[in-house]
Design an enzyme around this catalytic site. Structure first.
Site, PDB file in Angstrom:
ATOM      1  CD  GLU A 120      42.908  24.793  39.459  1.00 14.55           C
ATOM      2  OE1 GLU A 120      41.679  24.730  39.684  1.00 14.55           O
ATOM      3  OE2 GLU A 120      43.705  25.292  40.263  1.00 14.55           O
ATOM      4  CB  THR A 170      39.246  31.387  39.294  1.00 14.07           C
ATOM      5  OG1 THR A 170      39.275  31.030  40.675  1.00 14.07           O
ATOM      6  CG2 THR A 170      40.676  31.501  38.793  1.00 14.07           C
TER       7      THR A 170
HETATM    8  N1  HSE Z   1      47.051  32.178  38.939  1.00 11.64           N
HETATM    9  C1  HSE Z   1      45.663  32.024  39.179  1.00 11.64           C
HETATM   10  C2  HSE Z   1      44.976  33.371  39.033  1.00 11.64           C
HETATM   11  C3  HSE Z   1      45.417  31.490  40.555  1.00 11.64           C
HETATM   12  O1  HSE Z   1      45.470  34.322  39.639  1.00 11.64           O
HETATM   13  O2  HSE Z   1      43.971  33.465  38.314  1.00 11.64           O
HETATM   14  C4  HSE Z   1      43.974  31.284  40.879  1.00 11.64           C
HETATM   15  O3  HSE Z   1      43.876  30.810  42.223  1.00 11.64           O
END
Ligand code: HSE
Length: 319
Positions: free
Chosen positions: A136, A192
């Site tokens: 990630e 993200t």
């Molecule tokens: N928890 C993460 C965010 C998920 O909201 O940034 C990203 O898919």
């Protein structure tokens, strides 16, 4: 005696996922039986510690090992266990990229499952989760475990990271139906990371209390197998309001979904897809159409999908 199989090739598949479910930022993940990534790893005869991504038709995925979630996870896994075999990694994308459906996580999860099998590492769930989360960093800039946990283990997963990593998988109610509306847009490469940068650094205690109570309602709903209760908790007062500016049509999609009978609606992960919750098979299509209309009102094309929670990632081929 534990005799290791000799395996040269392994392919695994992992599902798409939705993260957060409103108040459970970085804690809740739900596997979605909607899209799947496949990752195959070929062990070569040489041992120079080289990892190569073999690009297929999908040239949208990063070809640099540290930029690609699948190969980054494999690299960290191989380094930790001092595995030097040269590897060819092939990624077949089924999960749309950058749309809030856990695309990078599905690739990482499939890669970790394939690698674990290929080298017969027999890692625990926690260890698999740790390596999958490494991937990630390539898209979010930090490790977050919610999507990878959902992709690896399927169903609804709660993740705690401190003081130690721990996950709990909870059975999902049979009547839980998800309506996912995916806008037809191209997002920034590190979407993200951008979406995370909008989250407020200081949170008023009253908002924290609201989110905490809603998160508890969601968890209770899953444990009680009560979809209505789950949906009651899907209200976020911290992250969603900060991020909605990134989603053209957010307000319309949300009010159209609720107006068509959805029990709850929220941003899927970091967006821009939106996800609605229902128990009604009959109503699900109507909710999807209403969500699409919400995007159209903001001049955004979209497509809605109806699905259920998924099972876990798994090996599909080896020799
Ligand atoms: N928890 C993460 C965010 C998920 O909201 O940034 C990203 O898919």
């Amino acid at each position: 005696m534990n005799i290791k199989e000799h395996i040269e090739f392994c392919e695994a598949t992992a599902p798409s996922s939705t993260a957060n479910l409103g108040p459970g930022f970085d804690v809740f993940g739900l596997g979605l039986d909607l899209f799947y990534d496949k990752v195959s790893i070929h062990k070569l005869a040489t041992k120079n510690g080289r990892i190569k991504i073999i690009l297929g038709d999908d040239t949208n995925i990063p070809s640099q090992v540290i930029e690609n979630s699948a190969s980054l996870s494999v690299m960290k896994f191989a380094q930790k266990y001092k595995i030097k075999d040269d590897l060819d990694i092939r990624i077949t994308k089924g999960v749309p990229i950058g749309l809030g459906l856990g695309s990078s996580a599905a690739s990482s999860a499939a890669a970790v499952i394939a690698f674990n099998e290929l080298f017969q590492c027999r890692l625990t769930g926690n260890e698999l989760l740790e390596f999958a989360a490494e991937g990630e960093v390539s898209s979010a800039g930090v490790k977050h475990y919610d999507n990878v946990a959902a992709s690896l283990f399927g169903g609804f997963v709660i993740v705690r990271t401190s003081p130690t990593l721990q996950f709990i998988k909870v059975k999902t109610p049979k009547d839980l139906i998800l309506v996912v509306c995916v806008p037809d847009i191209v997002t920034a490469a590190k979407k993200t990371k951008v979406a995370r940068s909008l989250i407020p650094k200081d949170i008023p205690i009253k908002d924290l209390t609201k989110n905490l109570s809603n998160a508890c309602i969601i968890v209770s709903g899953f444990f009680l197998q009560d979809t209505d209760l789950i949906a009651k908790g899907i209200i976020d007062t911290i992250v969603e309001s900060a991020r909605k500016i990134l989603i053209d049509g957010y307000d319309e999609v949300r009010s159209n979904a609720l107006g068509s009978g959805a029990l709850a609606v929220t941003i899927s992960g970091a967006g821009p897809s939106m996800i609605a919750f229902t128990k009604s098979t009959k109503n699900a299509r109507k909710i999807g159409n209403a969500m699409e209309q919400g995007f159209i009102d903001s001049k955004v094309k979209s497509r809605s999908y109806i699905c259920h929670p998924s099972n876990e990632a798994k090996v599909i081929s080896k020799f």
